[in-house]
Enzyme design. Structure first.
Site, mmCIF file in Angstrom:
data_model
loop_
_atom_site.group_PDB
_atom_site.id
_atom_site.type_symbol
_atom_site.label_atom_id
_atom_site.label_comp_id
_atom_site.label_asym_id
_atom_site.label_seq_id
_atom_site.Cartn_x
_atom_site.Cartn_y
_atom_site.Cartn_z
ATOM 1 N N GLY A 46 0.573 -1.109 -0.219
ATOM 2 C CA GLY A 46 -0.256 0.121 0.177
ATOM 3 C C GLY A 46 0.912 1.337 0.047
ATOM 4 N N GLN A 51 2.933 9.760 1.420
ATOM 5 C CA GLN A 51 4.264 9.146 1.378
ATOM 6 C C GLN A 51 5.001 9.514 0.206
ATOM 7 O OE1 GLN A 51 2.443 5.153 2.307
ATOM 8 N NE2 GLN A 51 4.126 4.949 3.281
ATOM 9 N N CYS A 88 6.157 -0.010 7.620
ATOM 10 C CA CYS A 88 5.843 1.376 6.937
ATOM 11 C C CYS A 88 6.833 1.500 5.978
ATOM 12 C CB CYS A 88 5.397 2.438 7.734
ATOM 13 S SG CYS A 88 4.911 3.726 6.862
ATOM 14 N N LEU A 89 6.646 1.596 4.532
ATOM 15 C CA LEU A 89 7.659 2.125 3.629
ATOM 16 C C LEU A 89 8.356 3.279 3.973
ATOM 17 C CD1 LEU A 89 5.950 1.407 0.442
ATOM 18 C CD2 LEU A 89 7.654 0.072 1.438
ATOM 19 N N HIS A 130 -4.124 0.861 7.607
ATOM 20 C CA HIS A 130 -2.837 1.663 7.951
ATOM 21 C C HIS A 130 -2.858 2.845 6.718
ATOM 22 C CE1 HIS A 130 1.683 1.260 7.907
ATOM 23 N NE2 HIS A 130 1.531 2.167 6.792
ATOM 24 N N GLU A 131 -3.381 2.781 5.551
ATOM 25 C CA GLU A 131 -3.347 3.797 4.596
ATOM 26 C C GLU A 131 -4.391 4.824 4.863
ATOM 27 O OE1 GLU A 131 -0.914 3.875 2.608
ATOM 28 O OE2 GLU A 131 -0.647 1.629 3.062
ATOM 29 N N HIS A 134 -2.590 7.112 7.154
ATOM 30 C CA HIS A 134 -1.632 8.100 6.666
ATOM 31 C C HIS A 134 -2.359 9.365 6.061
ATOM 32 C CE1 HIS A 134 2.212 6.190 6.292
ATOM 33 N NE2 HIS A 134 1.756 5.000 5.883
HETATM 34 NI NI NI Z 1 2.960 3.324 5.816
#
Ligand code: NI
Length: 185
Positions: A46, A51, A88-89, A130-131, A134
């Site tokens: 995701g 991000q 998380c990226l 999670h998204e 964000h």
């Molecule tokens: Ni993340």
């Protein structure tokens, strides 16, 4: 399409709540295309607009070969509980056990402005939550218990390699940990 740089922890752009999308135009389509390419390149399951430094209510999710584009999403139902590793990226190299709802239902618009509804359990439910966080400027580490451990990826790999399948309740955990790289979002 192009891969955009992923913003990491400490960058204030991760903390900006996304504005609602009003125009479902070419600019939005380019953003979505770039986000999908960036997510796949990372790789992750995701990615939220924050991000890539864009404060809009836009995120993408890819679980089990299905791509979901969610614009102006709204969570309509959360049920159950599930504790699992999450990463998380934008916080590369670490994971932590995070409690989430086991099932999530979300309503959103697609890139053409049509209403879509997505129901997920397990990994998909986790990615949805999670998204969505964000898009509010929140990160998964914000709601960890005070004694939570940030686990480095290297340690997870050691654990997965070092555990040759003993008995007991840890088995399922270790299996889950084998797939942990797929939970970055
Ligand atoms: Ni993340």
């Amino acid at each position: 399409m192009s891969i955009r740089p992923i913003v990491t922890l400490g960058d204030p752009r991760l903390r900006l709540p996304g504005a609602r999308v009003e125009r479902f135009d070419k600019e939005l389509h380019t953003l979505l295309d770039d986000m999908i390419e960036t997510m796949r390149d990372a790789p992750g399951v995701g990615l939220a607009a924050q991000q890539v430094g864009v404060a809009l209510q836009v995120c993408v999710i890819e679980v089990e070969g299905q791509v979901h584009e969610l614009v102006n999403p709204r969570i309509v139902q959360l049920t159950g509980e599930e504790l699992d590793l999450e990463g998380c990226l934008s916080i590369p190299g670490f994971f932590a056990d995070r409690l989430r709802s086991e099932k999530a239902v979300i309503e959103a618009r697609n890139r053409r402005g049509r209403r879509v509804r997505l129901t997920g359990t397990g990994l998909l439910a986790r990615a949805i939550q999670h998204e969505f966080d964000h898009l509010q400027g929140e990160l998964y580490i914000d709601k960890l218990p005070p004694d939570a451990e940030m686990i480095p990826v290297s340690e997870l790999r050691e654990r997965a390699a070092g555990d040759d399948g003993g008995t007991g309740p840890s088995d399922g955990r270790e299996e889950a940990r084998d797939g942990e790289l797929a939970t970055m979002a």
